[in-house]
Write an enzyme that holds these catalytic residues in place. Structure first.
Site, short mmCIF file in Angstrom:
data_model
loop_
_atom_site.label_atom_id
_atom_site.label_comp_id
_atom_site.label_asym_id
_atom_site.label_seq_id
_atom_site.Cartn_x
_atom_site.Cartn_y
_atom_site.Cartn_z
NE ARG A 16 11.10 -2.99 3.00
CZ ARG A 16 11.96 -2.83 3.94
NH1 ARG A 16 12.45 -3.79 4.73
NH2 ARG A 16 12.91 -1.66 3.84
CG ASP A 64 19.00 -27.30 -18.59
OD1 ASP A 64 19.40 -27.90 -19.49
OD2 ASP A 64 18.06 -26.33 -18.77
CE LYS A 88 20.77 -23.32 -21.59
NZ LYS A 88 19.76 -23.37 -22.50
CG ASP A 132 12.98 -26.56 -25.19
OD1 ASP A 132 12.96 -27.67 -24.58
OD2 ASP A 132 14.00 -25.95 -25.54
CB CYS A 178 -7.14 -32.59 -18.89
SG CYS A 178 -7.32 -33.92 -17.56
CB CYS A 191 13.28 -19.96 -28.11
SG CYS A 191 11.78 -19.61 -26.85
#
Length: 253
Positions: A16, A64, A88, A132, A178, A191
Site C-alpha cells: 500500500r 528510555d 520501556k 517529557d 529559537c 503528564c
C-alpha cells in the site's frame, strides 16, 4: 537492517506504500535502509515507534531508562500489562519484533549523558524527541544543531499538544532554542502531575511519525519553520510560523 532487494513477503507487506506515486518501490527502499533515533518510549514514543516500524523503517534506536508502570498503560500503547516493571525501551523492542521482524531495534536502557547521546545520534537519519522534560529537549536540540540532523519534536499534556520540525541540515531553519530559549527557569508540565487525555499523545506521536517518514522519503512539505498546535477539546489545529533567531545562543553563527 535491509540491504538487498525486497522479497515477495516484503512487497506484499509494503504494497500500500508502493502504490503511492510519491513512494513507490524506491521510496520504500529508502525507509527500509533508514535509521532513526527515538528518545522516549512513552506516550509519544509509542505511536512514533509503532507506525515507523509498521511502515518498514529498517533500523531504530530507542532510548528510555524508565520502567513501565501500570499508570502508563492508559496512553503508552506499545506496552501491555505484561510489560509492567520492564524497561520501556526493552518492552518497545519486544513489541516491534512481533509487529515487523524486518526492523532492527537497538534498545538503550541506561540513562545517557549529552556526550554519549551525541555518539548514538551520529549515524541516524532523523532524531525524534518523545521526551517529557526541557533538559532532554535542549540537549537533543544541541545535538541536532551540532550534527546537522533533522529533529522532530513533540509535546502533549492535558488536551493540548504541539509538534514542529527543526531541520538543521538547512541554515535558515530555526532550532528548538529559537522557539523556547533556555532561560534556566522553565517549569515542567508533565503528564504525571497534570494528567493527559490519552488520544492527545497518540495524535501528536502519529503526526511525528508522519514527519519522520516524509523527511526520509523527501516528500511533501515538512513542519520546518512552523509550530502546529492541537486543542483536542475543540478539535482544532493552529499553525504558527517560526523564524530563526539571529542571536540564538545555539544555532546562530
Amino acid at each position: 537492517m535491509f540491504n538487498a532487494f525486497m522479497d515477495d513477503q516484503q512487497l506484499l507487506r509494503y504494497s500500500r506504500h508502493i502504490l503511492l506515486p510519491d513512494i513507490e518501490y524506491q521510496g520504500q527502499e529508502k525507509l527500509l535502509n533508514s535509521h532513526i533515533l527515538i528518545v522516549g518510549a512513552g506516550g509519544l514514543g509509542s505511536p512514533i515507534a509503532i507506525y515507523c516500524a509498521a511502515a518498514g523503517v529498517g533500523k531504530m534506536t530507542i532510548c528510555d531508562f524508565d520502567d513501565v508502570d501500570l499508570s502508563n498503560l492508559q496512553r503508552q500503547i506499545i506496552h501491555d500489562t505484561q510489560s509492567v516493571s520492564i524497561n520501556k525501551a526493552s518492552s518497545a523492542k519486544q513489541f516491534i519484533q512481533l509487529l515487523n521482524p524486518d526492523v532492527e531495534v537497538i534498545a538503550v536502557t541506561e540513562k545517557q549523558t549529552e556526550a554519549s547521546m551525541k555518539v548514538i545520534a551520529k549515524d541516524v537519519d532523523v532524531i525524534i524527541d518523545g521526551s517529557d522534560n526541557f533538559t532532554t529537549r535542549y540537549a537533543l536540540n544541541r545535538i541536532a544543531v551540532s550534527l546537522k540532523k533533522p529533529l522532530v519534536s513533540g509535546a502533549a499534556v492535558g488536551y493540548e499538544g504541539q509538534i514542529s520540525v527543526f531541520d538543521m541540515r538547512h541554515d535558515k531553519s530555526p532550532c528548538y532554542h529559537c522557539l523556547f530559549p533556555d532561560t534556566g527557569d522553565r517549569s515542567e508540565t508533565r503528564c504525571a502531575d497534570n494528567g493527559v487525555f490519552s488520544p492527545t499523545v497518540g495524535m501528536i506521536g502519529t503526526a511525528q511519525a508522519a514527519e519522520v517518514m516524509k523527511i526520509i522519503l523527501g516528500i511533501g512539505e515538512s513542519l520546518e519553520g512552523r509550530l502546529l498546535l492541537l486543542d483536542v477539546k475543540s478539535m482544532q489545529w493552529k499553525n504558527i510560523q517560526l523564524k530563526k533567531d539571529p542571536s540564538c545562543a545555539v544555532c546562530s553563527k
